[in-house]
Write an enzyme that holds these catalytic residues in place. Structure first.
Site, short mmCIF file in Angstrom:
data_model
loop_
_atom_site.label_atom_id
_atom_site.label_comp_id
_atom_site.label_asym_id
_atom_site.label_seq_id
_atom_site.Cartn_x
_atom_site.Cartn_y
_atom_site.Cartn_z
CD GLU A 1 -1.78 -11.48 -4.85
OE1 GLU A 1 -2.14 -10.11 -5.22
OE2 GLU A 1 -1.15 -11.99 -4.03
N GLY B 1 0.56 -1.24 0.17
CA GLY B 1 -0.46 -0.26 -0.10
C GLY B 1 0.67 1.20 -0.40
CD GLU C 1 1.11 -7.56 -6.02
OE1 GLU C 1 2.45 -6.88 -6.10
OE2 GLU C 1 0.38 -7.66 -5.51
NE ARG D 1 5.98 -13.40 -2.07
CZ ARG D 1 5.03 -12.83 -1.04
NH1 ARG D 1 5.00 -14.26 -1.19
NH2 ARG D 1 4.71 -12.14 -1.52
CG HIS E 1 -3.23 -1.68 0.64
ND1 HIS E 1 -4.29 -1.98 -0.62
CD2 HIS E 1 -3.59 -0.65 0.86
CE1 HIS E 1 -4.28 -0.72 -0.35
NE2 HIS E 1 -3.55 0.36 0.48
#
Length: 453
Positions: free
Chosen positions: A275, A165, A287, A291, A235
């Site tokens: 995402e 954020g 994004e 990982r 966030h």
């Protein structure tokens, strides 16, 4: 096959990796700061190496010390977990240059997806749906105003190297664009050393939906369905579930196939999460995390796959253990992130755990490094446990989760257990009727109600 893994992390994820390795007859090396000398994963690992004092910059982010620990212990692979150095291209490259296996994506993919501007360009080329916005970085206010006129207001200014954020500003109208753009750039410079920003259309009230993908690095990739991570505060995710309560089978198949195809075209290796913001039936890429995710257990619960095991297999050059046709989705799973924080003020609460009792029973999983007598250090992230519950339906999952939350005991420090218990009583949560704004609005209403009493 890999024989010894150095775990370049701490807490519950380090313990999670250790357990997967031992089930595969792989030895483990725990690296730790002086503050984590009594951590559970340090006690259970086959070997342990102290890599520095408590500050993360001197220990868990200290690349030379971690590489030295790998050389001293004879580890032939390094697993970075999540956070710390897990998405650090430089670290991944150095690991491979030392002829140690990197249990993660190729360094070039970490680099591309770590830069949000470059990631958006790459995602567009790979066929992922994008939020309308600038094609890349925006440096001049004249260019920004032109883009604003094209995509409309409100829009959002985002830091190219941002996260959590920081470096993000919502611009409600054209007259505030210049000042908010400067503020976002200044925040980004302070937090990340990079004042580069870009613009996107601001979606009013979307959900946060992410797809788990896996690639073998050789042009093959699969998806393992979606997770709904919309319940967030500042966030930061608080509760996650799989499958998403509002996602249809058709949407799952369509978007999952798009994601898997994109990763196959990219030659992606290992675990990754793509995402999206989801609103009115539309998915918009925001994004990619190169990982393992904190919330990976809910995917494991509904697919029956061990994601850490898959990471290790792929890193060792082996194929994925399943094909897309063999992946099945059964039942429902929810994860509660339990932090050592006050459940209302969210003030950190490190200290000694006087009494610890993990919830149990059928289809109840607790990922945690806690034990009675353990002292939670004040230097790191406040998450101390994850409670993950499975049910054959969402309703049964929720009922089991309520019971598990009642059983869970962490005495001696404040935790967010009461917050999760309250959330599981709210009608909107029970019905899956929430978005990324819901939790903060719910917290504000509760705080206002408390002030009037």
């Amino acid at each position: 096959m890999i024989k010894k893994v150095l775990i370049a992390n701490r807490g519950e994820i380090a313990l999670r990796i250790h357990r997967a390795c031992h089930e595969m007859d792989i030895k483990t090396v725990a690296v730790h700061s002086t503050a984590d000398a009594e951590a559970k994963h340090v006690k259970l690992a086959d070997e342990a190496v102290c890599i520095g004092p408590p500050p993360a910059t001197d220990s868990y982010l200290n690349i030379p010390n971690i590489i030295s620990a790998a050389e001293i212990s004879g580890a032939d692979a390094i697993h970075p977990g999540y956070g710390f150095l897990s998405e650090n291209e430089k670290f991944a490259t150095i690991v491979e240059e030392h002829e140690v296996i990197w249990i993660g994506p190729k360094p070039e993919h970490i680099r591309v997806m770590g830069d949000k501007v470059e990631a958006k360009k790459t995602a567009g080329k790979l066929g992922l749906p994008l939020v309308p916005g600038s094609d890349g970085a925006v440096r001049e206010i004249g260019e920004a105003k032109k883009i604003g006129d094209e995509i409309g207001y409100p829009l959002i200014v985002k830091a190219a190297s941002g996260g959590g954020g920081r470096g993000m500003k919502v611009v409600p109208e054209a007259g505030k664009l210049e000042s908010l753009m400067k503020q976002a750039g200044s925040e980004a410079k302070s937090a990340f050393g990079d004042d580069t920003v870009y613009l996107e259309k601001f979606l009013g009230n979307p959900r946060h939906i992410e797809f788990q993908i896996f690639g073998d690095g050789k042009g093959n990739a699969i998806h393992l369905g979606e997770r709904d991570c919309s319940l967030q505060r500042r966030h930061q995710k608080v509760l996650e579930e799989a499958p998403g309560p509002t996602i249809t089978d058709e949407e799952r198949t369509r978007m999952g196939d798009i994601c898997a195809r994109a990763m196959a075209d990219m030659g992606y290796r290992g675990a990754g999460t793509i995402e999206f913001l989801y609103e009115d039936g539309g998915f918009y890429f925001i994004e990619m995390n190169t990982r393992l995710q904190v919330e990976h257990p809910v995917t494991e619960m509904i697919t029956g796959l061990d994601l850490v095991r898959e990471q290790i297999l792929v890193a060792a050059g082996q194929p994925l253990s399943v094909t897309q046709d063999e992946v099945t989705f059964t039942g429902h799973a929810i994860e509660c992130r339990i932090n050592a924080e006050h459940p209302e003020t969210f003030a950190p609460s490190p200290g000694k755990v006087v009494n610890y009792h993990a919830a149990g029973g059928m289809h109840v999983r607790v990922d945690s490094g806690l034990y009675s007598g353990y002292s939670i250090p004040p230097y790191y992230d406040s998450m101390v446990a994850k409670l993950i519950v499975y049910g054959t339906s969402r309703n049964k999952c929720i009922r089991r989760l309520r019971r598990a939350l009642e059983e869970m005991v962490i005495d001696g420090v404040d935790t967010t257990l009461p917050l999760h218990r309250a959330l599981l009583e709210d009608p909107d949560v029970l019905e899956g009727n929430y978005t990324i704004k819901w939790l903060e609005e719910w917290l504000e209403r509760n705080a206002a109600a408390s002030d009037t009493q």
